[in-house]
Write a protein that holds these residues in place. Structure first.
Motif, short mmCIF file in Angstrom:
data_model
loop_
_atom_site.label_atom_id
_atom_site.label_comp_id
_atom_site.label_asym_id
_atom_site.label_seq_id
_atom_site.Cartn_x
_atom_site.Cartn_y
_atom_site.Cartn_z
N ILE A 60 0.19 3.69 7.05
CA ILE A 60 0.37 2.22 7.61
C ILE A 60 -1.06 1.83 7.76
O ILE A 60 -1.60 0.78 7.35
CB ILE A 60 1.45 2.02 8.23
N LEU A 61 -1.71 2.59 8.84
CA LEU A 61 -3.06 2.28 9.19
C LEU A 61 -4.21 2.17 8.18
O LEU A 61 -4.84 1.16 8.19
CB LEU A 61 -3.16 3.41 10.25
N ALA A 62 -3.97 3.13 7.28
CA ALA A 62 -5.02 3.32 6.17
C ALA A 62 -4.80 2.03 5.34
O ALA A 62 -5.87 1.34 5.09
CB ALA A 62 -4.77 4.52 5.50
N ALA A 63 -3.62 1.60 5.01
CA ALA A 63 -3.46 0.54 4.03
C ALA A 63 -3.73 -0.72 4.53
O ALA A 63 -4.42 -1.62 3.99
CB ALA A 63 -1.90 0.49 3.82
N VAL A 64 -3.62 -1.05 6.06
CA VAL A 64 -3.84 -2.03 6.80
C VAL A 64 -5.39 -2.24 6.93
O VAL A 64 -6.05 -3.33 6.67
CB VAL A 64 -3.40 -2.15 8.22
N ALA A 65 -6.04 -1.28 7.24
CA ALA A 65 -7.62 -0.98 7.35
C ALA A 65 -8.39 -1.27 6.17
O ALA A 65 -9.28 -2.02 5.88
CB ALA A 65 -8.07 0.40 7.93
N SER A 66 -7.83 -0.89 4.98
CA SER A 66 -8.41 -1.11 3.65
C SER A 66 -8.15 -2.62 2.94
O SER A 66 -8.94 -2.77 2.21
CB SER A 66 -7.99 0.06 2.56
N GLY A 67 -7.09 -3.22 3.63
CA GLY A 67 -6.88 -4.37 3.04
C GLY A 67 -5.66 -4.36 1.90
O GLY A 67 -5.30 -5.24 1.46
N VAL A 68 -5.24 -3.13 1.62
CA VAL A 68 -4.11 -3.07 0.50
C VAL A 68 -2.96 -3.55 0.92
O VAL A 68 -2.29 -4.37 -0.12
CB VAL A 68 -4.01 -1.41 0.22
N ALA A 69 -2.72 -3.68 2.05
CA ALA A 69 -1.41 -4.26 2.59
C ALA A 69 -1.53 -4.73 3.89
O ALA A 69 -1.63 -3.79 5.03
CB ALA A 69 -0.23 -3.31 2.33
N THR A 70 -1.24 -5.98 4.36
CA THR A 70 -1.75 -6.38 5.50
C THR A 70 -0.48 -7.24 6.38
O THR A 70 -0.64 -7.92 7.15
CB THR A 70 -2.87 -7.36 5.64
N ASP A 71 0.72 -7.08 5.75
CA ASP A 71 1.82 -7.60 6.39
C ASP A 71 3.20 -6.53 6.05
O ASP A 71 3.01 -5.75 5.24
CB ASP A 71 2.27 -8.98 5.75
N ARG A 72 4.13 -6.55 6.75
CA ARG A 72 5.18 -5.70 6.84
C ARG A 72 5.70 -5.40 5.30
O ARG A 72 6.06 -4.67 4.67
CB ARG A 72 6.34 -5.88 7.75
N ALA A 73 5.99 -6.82 4.74
CA ALA A 73 6.86 -6.67 3.21
C ALA A 73 5.69 -5.88 2.49
O ALA A 73 6.47 -5.11 1.62
CB ALA A 73 6.98 -8.06 2.91
N THR A 74 4.62 -6.18 2.35
CA THR A 74 3.70 -5.64 1.53
C THR A 74 3.52 -3.98 1.71
O THR A 74 3.35 -3.30 0.76
CB THR A 74 2.10 -6.28 1.37
N LEU A 75 3.42 -3.75 3.06
CA LEU A 75 3.34 -2.58 3.35
C LEU A 75 4.66 -1.60 2.67
O LEU A 75 4.25 -0.61 2.15
CB LEU A 75 3.40 -2.18 4.91
N ALA A 76 5.89 -2.25 2.96
CA ALA A 76 6.97 -1.37 2.36
C ALA A 76 6.87 -1.35 0.82
O ALA A 76 7.27 -0.43 0.37
CB ALA A 76 8.34 -2.30 2.99
N ARG A 77 6.60 -2.44 0.14
CA ARG A 77 6.58 -2.31 -1.27
C ARG A 77 5.48 -1.33 -1.72
O ARG A 77 5.53 -0.45 -2.64
CB ARG A 77 6.13 -3.84 -1.78
N ARG A 78 4.09 -1.45 -1.25
CA ARG A 78 3.15 -0.52 -1.54
C ARG A 78 3.35 1.07 -1.54
O ARG A 78 2.83 1.73 -2.12
CB ARG A 78 1.90 -1.18 -1.09
N LEU A 79 4.02 1.29 -0.18
CA LEU A 79 4.17 2.63 0.53
C LEU A 79 5.37 3.25 0.05
O LEU A 79 5.58 4.42 0.32
CB LEU A 79 3.69 2.66 1.89
N GLY A 80 6.50 2.43 -0.52
CA GLY A 80 7.61 2.88 -0.95
C GLY A 80 8.51 3.26 0.11
O GLY A 80 9.33 4.30 0.21
N LEU A 81 8.50 2.37 1.16
CA LEU A 81 9.09 2.67 2.44
C LEU A 81 10.26 1.59 2.45
O LEU A 81 10.06 0.53 2.11
CB LEU A 81 8.28 2.58 3.63
N ALA A 82 11.12 1.92 3.28
CA ALA A 82 12.15 1.01 3.82
C ALA A 82 11.57 0.00 4.55
O ALA A 82 10.91 0.24 5.63
CB ALA A 82 13.54 1.66 4.33
N PRO A 83 12.13 -1.48 4.42
CA PRO A 83 11.51 -2.31 5.31
C PRO A 83 11.88 -2.24 6.92
O PRO A 83 10.95 -2.19 7.84
CB PRO A 83 12.11 -3.62 4.91
#
Length: 436
Positions: free
Chosen positions: A51-74
Motif C-alpha cells: 500500500i505504501l509503495a503504491a501511494v508513494a509511486s502515484g499508482v493508487a492514492t485512494d482506498r478504492a484504487t488501492l483495492a482494485r490495483r492490489l487485488g485486495l478486499a476493500p
C-alpha cells in the motif's frame, strides 16, 4: 562512535524500545524453519508495504484504487490504511477529482513519517542506504570495510556510517534497520551460520546486537536473497517500456515485477536468490540458491574456501579469477581490475571471464529447468561484462528445455548496486510496520 543513532533510539518510550528489541533480537531473517517473528512480520507487513509503495509511486492514492490495483478486499484496505494513518505514516490530503458522488480522499506519505536504514556487506565493502517508508531509495553511499575484522568492529563502523548518512534526520525517525550479509543467515537467531569467508561471524547474533545497540527492529538477510527481493521491488515499481504507438512509457503506472525470479550474484563469490510466487524462498536451513559450493566436474580438483574441492565458486568467483590472472603474471588485485582488463581487450582475462560465464550457465540451466522462472537476473561486477553475460545466456538457451526459455527474460540487474539494500530495506520496512 555512532552515538547519535543510539542515543536517539534509547530516548523512545520504553514500550516501543522493548518491542523493537524483541523484534530484532529474536527475529533475524533467513530460512531456518518455517515460523518465527521475522517470517510472520514479512507476511503481516507485506500488504501494508505494498500500500505504501503504491501511494508513494502515484499508482493508487485512494482506498478504492488501492483495492482494485492490489487485488485486495476493500475492508482489508480500509483496516490497513487506518493503521498506517494512526501510526503517522500515511495522511489524507484533500479530495480526488470525481465525476459524481462523494469524492475520494487522497492518500499520501506523511513527511517525516519515518525512514529505514539498510546495508549490504561484501567482503571488503558495504553499500549503505536510507529509504523512505515506501521502501524507495532516498540516498546511498559506499563504505570500505573488511568483514574479516570481526562482527563487533564492523557493525560499529556500520552504525557510524548510518549516522553520517542520516544527516539532519533525527534518530527517532528511524523505524528499523536491515543488513544483508554474504553467508547463510538463520531466521531464528539473526546470525550467520558457517560462513565460508567471514572469520569470527559464525553464529554471532547480528540481529540482536544491532537491535540492542540501536533500540530498533533489526533484520538480517543473506545478500543474494536480499538482491533477489530488491530486484523484484525495482521491477515492480519501474514504468513499462513504451509501446509502439507511444501510449505507454515513462509516465505510465507500474505493472508489477515477475512472480518467479532467479537472481544470480556474480561478484567475489557466486550466489543465487529465489523469489517464487512472489515470495522469497530460503529453504529449510537458509541454503536455497547456494550455487557457490555445488561441486562441478569441469572445475577440476581446485580447493575451495569452504573446505571442499571442485566447487563452482573456484571458477566463477571473482576472487578466484583474480588469483588465476595473477598466476599468469597479470596485475590484478581488485575486482575492478577484471572489468578494466576485459574492457581493454586483454585476451587472457576475456577468455577466463567467458569460461566462468559458460560454466555458470551450464550449472544454472538445471535450476532453470527445475524452477521454470519468469526471469533470470544477473547482478554483481561480472554481470557488467558482456563476454560473461553472453556466455551465460548462450548456455541457458543451449541446455534448457525450449519451453523453459521460450518466455524467459535473461537480463542484467535493473536495481544495480542498490539491489541488496532495496531488498533488505523492504524486509526491514515490513518489520517496522508490524512494530508500529
Amino acid at each position: 562512535m555512532g552515538t547519535g543513532t543510539g542515543a536517539g533510539a534509547t530516548s523512545r518510550p520504553a514500550g516501543r524500545a522493548g518491542q523493537s528489541h524483541s523484534a530484532g533480537g529474536s527475529g533475524g531473517t533467513g530460512g531456518s524453519g518455517h515460523h518465527g517473528p521475522q517470517r510472520d512480520a514479512e507476511q503481516a507487513g507485506g500488504t501494508s508495504s505494498a500500500i505504501l509503495a503504491a501511494v508513494a509511486s502515484g499508482v493508487a492514492t485512494d482506498r478504492a484504487t488501492l483495492a482494485r490495483r492490489l487485488g485486495l478486499a476493500p475492508s482489508t484496505v480500509t483496516v490497513k490504511v487506518g493503521e498506517l494513518i494512526a501510526a503517522g505514516v500515511l495522511a489524507e490530503a484533500g479530495a480526488a477529482s470525481a465525476t459524481g458522488g462523494r469524492p475520494a480522499r487522497v492518500l499520501r506519505l506523511t513527511p517525516g513519517g519515518g525512514c529505514i536504514l539498510a546495508a549490504e556487506l561484501g567482503r571488503h565493502h558495504a553499500r549503505i542506504a536510507l529509504l523512505d517508508m515506501s521502501g524507495a531509495l532516498v540516498r546511498s553511499a559506499d563504505l570500505a570495510l573488511d568483514v574479516a575484522a570481526g562482527p563487533e568492529p564492523v557493525l560499529e563502523e556500520l552504525v557510524t556510517a548510518w549516522t553520517e548518512l542520516r544527516g539532519a534526520i533525527p534518530a527517532d525517525a528511524v523505524r528499523a534497520v536491515g543488513v544483508a550479509l554474504p553467508g547463510p543467515v538463520s531466521s531464528r537467531s539473526g546470525a550467520v551460520d558457517s560462513p565460508a569467508a567471514m572469520p569470527g561471524w559464525h553464529r554471532f547474533p547480528v540481529g540482536a546486537h544491532l537491535s540492542q545497540r540501536l533500540g530498533l527492529p533489526a533484520v538480517v538477510e543473506n545478500d543474494a536473497n536480499a538482491m533477489a527481493l530488491g530486484e523484484c521491488t525495482a521491477l515492480a515499481t519501474a514504468p513499462p517500456a513504451a509501446e509502439a504507438d507511444g501510449t505507454a512509457g515513462a509516465g505510465a503506472p507500474a505493472t508489477g515485477g515477475p512472480a518467479n525470479l532467479l537472481f544470480v550474484k556474480a561478484g567475489s563469490s557466486v550466489g543465487c536468490g529465489l523469489v517464487l510466487d512472489g515470495r522469497l524462498y530460503r529453504g529449510a536451513t537458509a541454503l536455497a540458491g547456494d550455487l557457490a559450493h555445488v561441486v562441478v566436474g569441469a572445475t577440476g580438483d581446485a580447493p575451495c574456501n569452504c573446505g571442499n574441492r571442485g566447487c563452482l565458486d573456484t571458477v566463477v568467483g571473482g576472487s578466484y579469477i583474480l588469483a588465476d590472472l595473477r598466476a599468469r603474471g597479470i596485475e590484478a588485485h581488485q575486482p575492478l581490475d577484471i572489468a578494466r582488463l576485459v574492457g581493454d581487450g586483454d585476451a587472457q582475462a576475456t577468455t577466463r571471464v567467458r569460461a566462468a560465464g559458460r560454466l555458470l550457465g551450464q550449472t544454472l540451466s538445471a535450476v532453470v529447468n527445475f524452477v521454470n522462472p519468469d526471469a533470470v537476473v544477473l547482478g554483481g561486477l561480472l554481470s557488467t561484462l558482456e563476454p560473461f553475460v553472453a556466455a551465460v545466456r548462450s548456455q541457458l538457451y543451449e541446455n534448457c528445455h525450449p519451453l523453459a526459455t521460450r518466455d524467459l527474460r535473461i537480463e542484467q540487474s535493473a536495481a544495480g548496486a542498490d539491489a541488496g539494500v532495496l531488498g533488505v530495506g523492504q524486509l526491514a520496512l515490513r518489520q517496522a510496520i508490524v512494530a508500529l
